[in-house]
Write an enzyme that holds these catalytic residues in place. Structure first.
Site, PDB file in Angstrom:
ATOM      1  N   LYS A   1     -13.908  -2.694 -14.186  1.00  0.00           N
ATOM      2  CA  LYS A   1     -13.873  -2.365 -12.744  1.00  0.00           C
ATOM      3  C   LYS A   1     -15.293  -1.964 -12.358  1.00  0.00           C
ATOM      4  O   LYS A   1     -15.695  -0.827 -12.534  1.00  0.00           O
ATOM      5  CB  LYS A   1     -12.887  -1.218 -12.514  1.00  0.00           C
TER       6      LYS A   1
ATOM      7  N   PHE B   1     -22.977   1.923  -9.666  1.00  0.00           N
ATOM      8  CA  PHE B   1     -23.757   0.912  -8.934  1.00  0.00           C
ATOM      9  C   PHE B   1     -25.153   0.722  -9.509  1.00  0.00           C
ATOM     10  O   PHE B   1     -25.781  -0.308  -9.282  1.00  0.00           O
ATOM     11  CB  PHE B   1     -23.866   1.303  -7.446  1.00  0.00           C
TER      12      PHE B   1
ATOM     13  N   CYS C   1     -29.802   7.164 -14.210  1.00  0.00           N
ATOM     14  CA  CYS C   1     -29.239   8.387 -14.792  1.00  0.00           C
ATOM     15  C   CYS C   1     -30.235   9.029 -15.758  1.00  0.00           C
ATOM     16  O   CYS C   1     -30.088  10.182 -16.129  1.00  0.00           O
ATOM     17  CB  CYS C   1     -27.956   8.079 -15.525  1.00  0.00           C
TER      18      CYS C   1
ATOM     19  N   GLU D   1     -18.068  -1.031  -6.495  1.00  0.00           N
ATOM     20  CA  GLU D   1     -17.768  -1.846  -5.313  1.00  0.00           C
ATOM     21  C   GLU D   1     -19.020  -2.119  -4.479  1.00  0.00           C
ATOM     22  O   GLU D   1     -18.998  -2.920  -3.555  1.00  0.00           O
ATOM     23  CB  GLU D   1     -16.671  -1.191  -4.455  1.00  0.00           C
TER      24      GLU D   1
ATOM     25  N   GLU E   1     -28.148  16.711  -8.315  1.00  0.00           N
ATOM     26  CA  GLU E   1     -28.670  15.408  -8.740  1.00  0.00           C
ATOM     27  C   GLU E   1     -28.970  14.626  -7.455  1.00  0.00           C
ATOM     28  O   GLU E   1     -28.054  14.195  -6.761  1.00  0.00           O
ATOM     29  CB  GLU E   1     -27.639  14.645  -9.571  1.00  0.00           C
TER      30      GLU E   1
ATOM     31  N   SER F   1     -20.783   9.356 -11.671  1.00  0.00           N
ATOM     32  CA  SER F   1     -21.219  10.714 -11.326  1.00  0.00           C
ATOM     33  C   SER F   1     -20.337  11.757 -12.032  1.00  0.00           C
ATOM     34  O   SER F   1     -19.201  11.471 -12.419  1.00  0.00           O
ATOM     35  CB  SER F   1     -21.157  10.900  -9.816  1.00  0.00           C
TER      36      SER F   1
HETATM   37  P1  NAD Z   1     -19.643   7.085  -8.800  1.00  0.00           P
HETATM   38  O1  NAD Z   1     -19.123   8.182  -9.647  1.00  0.00           O
HETATM   39  O2  NAD Z   1     -19.559   7.241  -7.316  1.00  0.00           O
HETATM   40  O3  NAD Z   1     -18.865   5.717  -9.122  1.00  0.00           O
HETATM   41  C1  NAD Z   1     -18.699   5.267 -10.456  1.00  0.00           C
HETATM   42  C2  NAD Z   1     -17.428   4.441 -10.529  1.00  0.00           C
HETATM   43  O4  NAD Z   1     -16.316   5.273 -10.201  1.00  0.00           O
HETATM   44  C3  NAD Z   1     -17.404   3.268  -9.561  1.00  0.00           C
HETATM   45  O5  NAD Z   1     -16.835   2.161 -10.210  1.00  0.00           O
HETATM   46  C4  NAD Z   1     -16.531   3.774  -8.420  1.00  0.00           C
HETATM   47  O6  NAD Z   1     -15.804   2.739  -7.781  1.00  0.00           O
HETATM   48  C5  NAD Z   1     -15.582   4.727  -9.108  1.00  0.00           C
HETATM   49  N1  NAD Z   1     -15.160   5.826  -8.233  1.00  0.00           N
HETATM   50  C6  NAD Z   1     -15.866   6.385  -7.215  1.00  0.00           C
HETATM   51  N2  NAD Z   1     -15.147   7.389  -6.655  1.00  0.00           N
HETATM   52  C7  NAD Z   1     -13.981   7.471  -7.328  1.00  0.00           C
HETATM   53  C8  NAD Z   1     -12.837   8.314  -7.233  1.00  0.00           C
HETATM   54  N3  NAD Z   1     -12.759   9.285  -6.319  1.00  0.00           N
HETATM   55  N4  NAD Z   1     -11.840   8.130  -8.110  1.00  0.00           N
HETATM   56  C9  NAD Z   1     -11.903   7.178  -9.050  1.00  0.00           C
HETATM   57  N5  NAD Z   1     -12.971   6.332  -9.180  1.00  0.00           N
HETATM   58  C10 NAD Z   1     -13.995   6.486  -8.341  1.00  0.00           C
HETATM   59  O7  NAD Z   1     -21.136   6.798  -9.272  1.00  0.00           O
HETATM   60  P2  NAD Z   1     -22.198   5.832  -8.612  1.00  0.00           P
HETATM   61  O8  NAD Z   1     -22.662   6.446  -7.333  1.00  0.00           O
HETATM   62  O9  NAD Z   1     -21.703   4.436  -8.595  1.00  0.00           O
HETATM   63  O10 NAD Z   1     -23.356   5.905  -9.711  1.00  0.00           O
HETATM   64  C11 NAD Z   1     -24.332   6.890  -9.743  1.00  0.00           C
HETATM   65  C12 NAD Z   1     -23.941   8.004 -10.670  1.00  0.00           C
HETATM   66  O11 NAD Z   1     -23.704   7.508 -11.983  1.00  0.00           O
HETATM   67  C13 NAD Z   1     -25.049   9.036 -10.831  1.00  0.00           C
HETATM   68  O12 NAD Z   1     -24.473  10.314 -10.851  1.00  0.00           O
HETATM   69  C14 NAD Z   1     -25.656   8.699 -12.182  1.00  0.00           C
HETATM   70  O13 NAD Z   1     -26.304   9.757 -12.837  1.00  0.00           O
HETATM   71  C15 NAD Z   1     -24.454   8.269 -12.930  1.00  0.00           C
HETATM   72  N6  NAD Z   1     -24.809   7.443 -14.072  1.00  0.00           N
HETATM   73  C16 NAD Z   1     -24.700   7.985 -15.298  1.00  0.00           C
HETATM   74  C17 NAD Z   1     -25.062   7.249 -16.404  1.00  0.00           C
HETATM   75  C18 NAD Z   1     -24.961   7.820 -17.781  1.00  0.00           C
HETATM   76  O14 NAD Z   1     -25.114   7.061 -18.709  1.00  0.00           O
HETATM   77  N7  NAD Z   1     -24.697   9.097 -17.954  1.00  0.00           N
HETATM   78  C19 NAD Z   1     -25.529   5.935 -16.248  1.00  0.00           C
HETATM   79  C20 NAD Z   1     -25.603   5.406 -14.972  1.00  0.00           C
HETATM   80  C21 NAD Z   1     -25.236   6.173 -13.885  1.00  0.00           C
END
Ligand code: NAD
Length: 498
Positions: free
Chosen positions: A173, A149, A281, A176, A382, A226
């Site tokens: 994808k 997000f 991130c 959401e 985090e 994450s």
């Molecule tokens: P998230 O892991 O909750 O979601 C990321 C994606 O995974 C979304 O599209 C979501 O729909 C999907 N998802 C969520 N739960 C899932 C599940 N159980 N099974 C399969 N898919 C699932 O992350 P977020 O809250 O949207 O974003 C924040 C996180 O992203 C933070 O931890 C941040 O550090 C990380 N991030 C990392 C980078 C990087 O380059 N390393 C960059 C941006 C964000």
């Protein structure tokens, strides 16, 4: 209320599963749309569209692909205000920050415009007598991108422009929580001349992600999110024989040595700690103050944190917007309220903050914790919010060991005037991206972005040269010309160079 669906085969496709999720305006707390959450059949339709577009797109000339990318770059630049407004409306970050995210995303499109150079192979003439050997990079097929997000425009742009430049087709994808920027990016791609089906957007949650990971026609997966989900995504996609890069979470440290310019270090800590409400991130989450730097630095950071202007992202005077959801706001606040009980000093408490006229928005003020013990939750997790933790260290070695003991290794920065200490930090710190007097060392597009340890599962970083390697596979062609029949008779020996 508006209902958002998908973008499949070059057009908007209504949500069909009957399952919906809310999309909020975080500055008001209002629902601004409902989002269709794809079931397996809808994901299959997006993959089918990408598969049928693949033969023609992968055989199209590099010139054809590049001319699309140039047109796309121009359209993105022309629509940057509108795209940034969409990001602010659903993510909450301030407009200037959303424009910054756009600029960094457009940088990757500009890199992809260089496809003729990036995809150029290698040729050895006369590798052996009468034999030439060429190494080529070929596309993979249908690539899936799953994005978080916090950068609803930039992270998709890290992925699909380069994947398309390499001749792949793509299914995105998005998160959401803020899907509209991705849908608009796809519309603009069509306007720039991208054939139907080459780029598809399927909205959804875990169901959609798991179908993409299991789908036999998806060749590779780029994931950013994450750490727990990145780990699951990588193992599931690999189990299905896919190439995968899964970028995870982070806990980025900023080490401040006593010889540093403390005003510059405090500016950097506040900018990188509270920018985008800490939902980056590459946000600085832990400041490691070495020796005498401690008290003077905390005083400077506290003064700046208290002066931050928090408000709706649409207000040009706001420096920091709201958090993404009410639940996330509560979770972030709990790290501050629980900190004192775990041995930290709460220097600035932003938990009781609200914005007049926006009482239902998901706002928090900036919080600063000092002398945070490494065992405290605020240091171990985090937080992903506007909470900066200061940890004290007596020496540079102690600071470096602390950073290297972290399970994450996304970014790390050092502030110092000592070239020798900075050089040692660059070489010895266990992180994929290192800043020297630079607090958020996000690499420019022609380098690659990626962390170490629990911040990246997979071998190749995203965009830059690693991105090209990720979205292509090698092929080596060994040629004898003229007619091999002229080269001699039967020889069952293993071919040797001569
Ligand atoms: P998230 O892991 O909750 O979601 C990321 C994606 O995974 C979304 O599209 C979501 O729909 C999907 N998802 C969520 N739960 C899932 C599940 N159980 N099974 C399969 N898919 C699932 O992350 P977020 O809250 O949207 O974003 C924040 C996180 O992203 C933070 O931890 C941040 O550090 C990380 N991030 C990392 C980078 C990087 O380059 N390393 C960059 C941006 C964000």
């Amino acid at each position: 209320m508006k209902t958002l669906g998908h973008w499949i085969g070059g057009k908007h496709t209504e949500a069909a599963s009957g399952a919906f999720g809310p999309v909020f305006d975080p500055a008001t707390g209002d629902r601004r749309a409902q989002l269709g959450l794809a079931d397996e059949a809808e994901v299959d339709a997006a993959v089918a569209a990408a598969s049928s577009a693949y033969p023609e797109w992968s055989r199209s000339s590099v010139t054809r692909r590049t001319s699309f990318l140039f047109a796309y770059r121009e359209l993105l630049a022309a629509h940057r205000e509108e795209l940034a407004a969409l990001v602010t409306a659903e993510h909450g970050k301030v407009h200037s920050d959303a424009l910054g995210e756009l600029a960094r995303g457009i940088e990757v499109v500009e890199l992809a415009c260089n496809a003729p150079e990036l995809l150029k192979g290698e040729l050895t003439t006369e590798a052996s007598g009468g034999i030439d050997v060429a190494s080529l990079r070929r596309p993979l097929g249908v690539v899936a991108g799953i994005t978080p997000f916090n950068f609803p425009a930039m992270v998709p742009l890290w992925m699909f422009p380069l994947a398309l430049a390499c001749g792949n087709t793509f299914v995105l994808k998005p998160s959401e929580k803020d899907p509209s920027a991705s849908l608009r990016l796809a519309e603009l791609a069509a306007e720039a001349g991208l054939p139907d089906g080459v780029l598809n957007v399927v909205n959804g949650d875990r169901t959609a992600v798991e179908r993409l990971l299991d789908h036999p026609d998806v060749a590779a997966v780029s994931f950013v999110g994450s750490t727990p989900i990145a780990r699951q995504v990588q193992s599931r996609a690999v189990a299905h024989g896919k190439r995968v890069q899964a970028l995870g979470g982070a806990k980025n440290h900023l080490v401040v040595l006593p010889d540093a310019d403390l005003d510059a270090a405090a500016d950097a800590a506040v900018s990188a700690g509270y920018g985008s409400a800490g939902e980056r991130c590459m946000a600085v989450s832990a400041v490691v103050a070495v020796g005498q730097a401690g008290d003077a630095l905390v005083e400077r950071v506290a003064e700046r944190a208290r002066a931050l202007r928090v408000g709706p992202g649409t207000d040009p005077s706001s420096q920091m917007g709201p958090l993404i959801t009410a639940e996330h706001r509560e979770k972030v606040a709990s790290y501050v309220t629980g900190a004192a009980g775990q041995g930290a000093e709460v220097v600035v408490d932003g938990t009781e903050f609200s914005v007049p006229g926006h009482e239902n928005g998901f706002f928090l003020g900036a919080s600063l914790l000092d002398r945070v013990p490494p065992q405290a939750d605020a240091y171990r997790d985090e937080i992903f919010g506007p909470v900066l933790s200061v940890v004290r260290a007596d020496t540079f070695d102690e600071a470096l060991s602390l950073v290297n003991a972290s399970p994450w290794g996304n970014g790390a920065a050092v502030f110092t005037r000592d070239g020798g200490a900075a050089r040692r930090f660059q070489l010895e710190v266990e992180a994929g991206m290192v800043g020297v007097n630079v607090p958020i060392p996000v690499p420019v597009a022609h380098h690659s972005f990626g962390g170490w340890k629990d911040s990246l599962f997979g071998d190749l970083h995203i965009y830059g040269k690693d991105g090209v390697r990720f979205y292509t596979r090698g092929k080596v062609v060994t040629t004898r010309w003229p007619d091999p029949a002229a080269a001699g008779g039967v020889d069952l020996g293993f071919p040797r160079s001569s």
